[in-house]
Write a protein that holds these residues in place. Structure first.
Motif, short mmCIF file in Angstrom:
data_model
loop_
_atom_site.label_atom_id
_atom_site.label_comp_id
_atom_site.label_asym_id
_atom_site.label_seq_id
_atom_site.Cartn_x
_atom_site.Cartn_y
_atom_site.Cartn_z
N ASN A 53 0.85 -1.19 0.00
CA ASN A 53 0.00 0.00 0.00
C ASN A 53 0.89 1.24 0.00
O ASN A 53 1.36 1.69 1.05
N ARG A 54 1.12 1.81 -1.18
CA ARG A 54 1.99 2.97 -1.29
C ARG A 54 1.36 4.20 -0.61
O ARG A 54 2.06 5.02 -0.03
N ASN A 55 0.05 4.31 -0.69
CA ASN A 55 -0.63 5.46 -0.07
C ASN A 55 -0.41 5.47 1.45
O ASN A 55 -0.21 6.53 2.04
N PHE A 56 -0.45 4.30 2.06
CA PHE A 56 -0.20 4.23 3.50
C PHE A 56 1.23 4.65 3.81
O PHE A 56 1.48 5.39 4.78
N ASN A 57 2.17 4.22 2.99
CA ASN A 57 3.56 4.58 3.22
C ASN A 57 3.78 6.08 3.05
O ASN A 57 4.52 6.71 3.82
N LEU A 58 3.16 6.66 2.04
CA LEU A 58 3.26 8.12 1.86
C LEU A 58 2.62 8.86 3.03
O LEU A 58 3.07 9.94 3.42
N ALA A 59 1.56 8.28 3.58
CA ALA A 59 0.90 8.91 4.72
C ALA A 59 1.82 8.98 5.93
O ALA A 59 1.69 9.89 6.75
N LEU A 60 2.76 8.04 6.05
CA LEU A 60 3.71 8.08 7.16
C LEU A 60 4.56 9.34 7.12
O LEU A 60 4.84 9.96 8.15
N ILE A 61 4.99 9.73 5.90
CA ILE A 61 5.78 10.95 5.74
C ILE A 61 4.93 12.17 6.10
O ILE A 61 5.37 13.06 6.84
N ALA A 62 3.71 12.21 5.56
CA ALA A 62 2.84 13.36 5.84
C ALA A 62 2.52 13.48 7.32
O ALA A 62 2.48 14.59 7.87
#
Length: 224
Positions: A53-62
């Motif tokens: 889940n790339r969206n979940f991983n990007l959410a970690l940065i945000a």
């Protein structure tokens, strides 16, 4: 404020006793992004889900950056801090997180944002390295062989002893999880650990009454 002083404040001291100027904010955000990118890469490396889940991983940065910004803001004014607490208290998240490791990374990202926003980036860096080492070491520790589910359908309910004899011969251990009997049918679900899954299924299919036999992985906990 000079760059060396900003770096010192960002890594070794909190922001509570200093005026937060533009350079301090930029440095805090940059450090937070670097730590968050590190978390991003570790999650990508250790992800065990069937679908990444790339969206979940990007959410970690945000999450890390947003949290750092909130912490920076509430340090500058007590009124704003109380308003932030009131505003955030009404937020409700209803998305279920099924993987416990996802919760670990979420908390890691938020904690990194809090620590960096408070001006103790060195703590976030050291903690991130320690967490990574612990996860990698534990991930590579040997574990017991995961059990699989053996599904057997037979046209004769009296063939259970023959089925279990073959299962006990080919498997390290076994346990009947479900048994469904009708007048002319037997359905069984057996939890087994075996290195001879193919031979087990083939030998079961040699029984005249067995209609089908299949092995299925499951996501339950490994029992010993």
């Amino acid at each position: 404020m000079r760059l060396t002083e900003v770096l010192k404040k960002s890594f070794l001291e909190g922001y509570g006793s200093v005026n937060i100027d533009f350079s301090t904010i930029v440095m805090c955000m940059l450090i937070t992004v670097l730590v968050a990118m590190y978390i991003f890469m570790i999650y990508r490396l250790l992800n065990r889900s069937a679908f990444y889940n790339r969206n979940f991983n990007l959410a970690l940065i945000a999450l890390a950056v947003i949290t750092a910004a909130v912490i920076l803001t509430i340090q500058s004014n007590i009124v704003i801090s109380l308003g932030m607490v009131g505003a955030l208290s009404i937020v409700r998240f209803r998305t279920a997180v099924k993987d416990p490791m996802d919760l670990v990374f979420l908390f890691w990202s938020i904690s990194a944002g809090i620590i960096c926003g408070a001006g103790f980036a060195v703590v976030a860096v050291v903690a991130s390295v320690i967490i990574t080492v612990i996860i990698l070491l534990c991930d590579r520790m040997p574990v017991g062989r995961a059990a699989v589910i053996l599904l057997v359908n037979s046209s004769d309910y009296r063939t259970e002893p023959q089925i279990m004899e073959i299962v006990e011969k080919r498997c390290e251990n076994s346990r009947v999880k479900a048994r469904n009997l009708t007048k002319d049918r037997l359905n069984m679900a057996i939890e087994v650990r075996t290195q001879e899954g193919g031979k087990l299924v083939e030998q079961l299919m040699e029984l005249d009454s067995v209609i089908s036999a299949s092995l299925m992985d499951h996501d339950g906990e490994v029992t010993f």
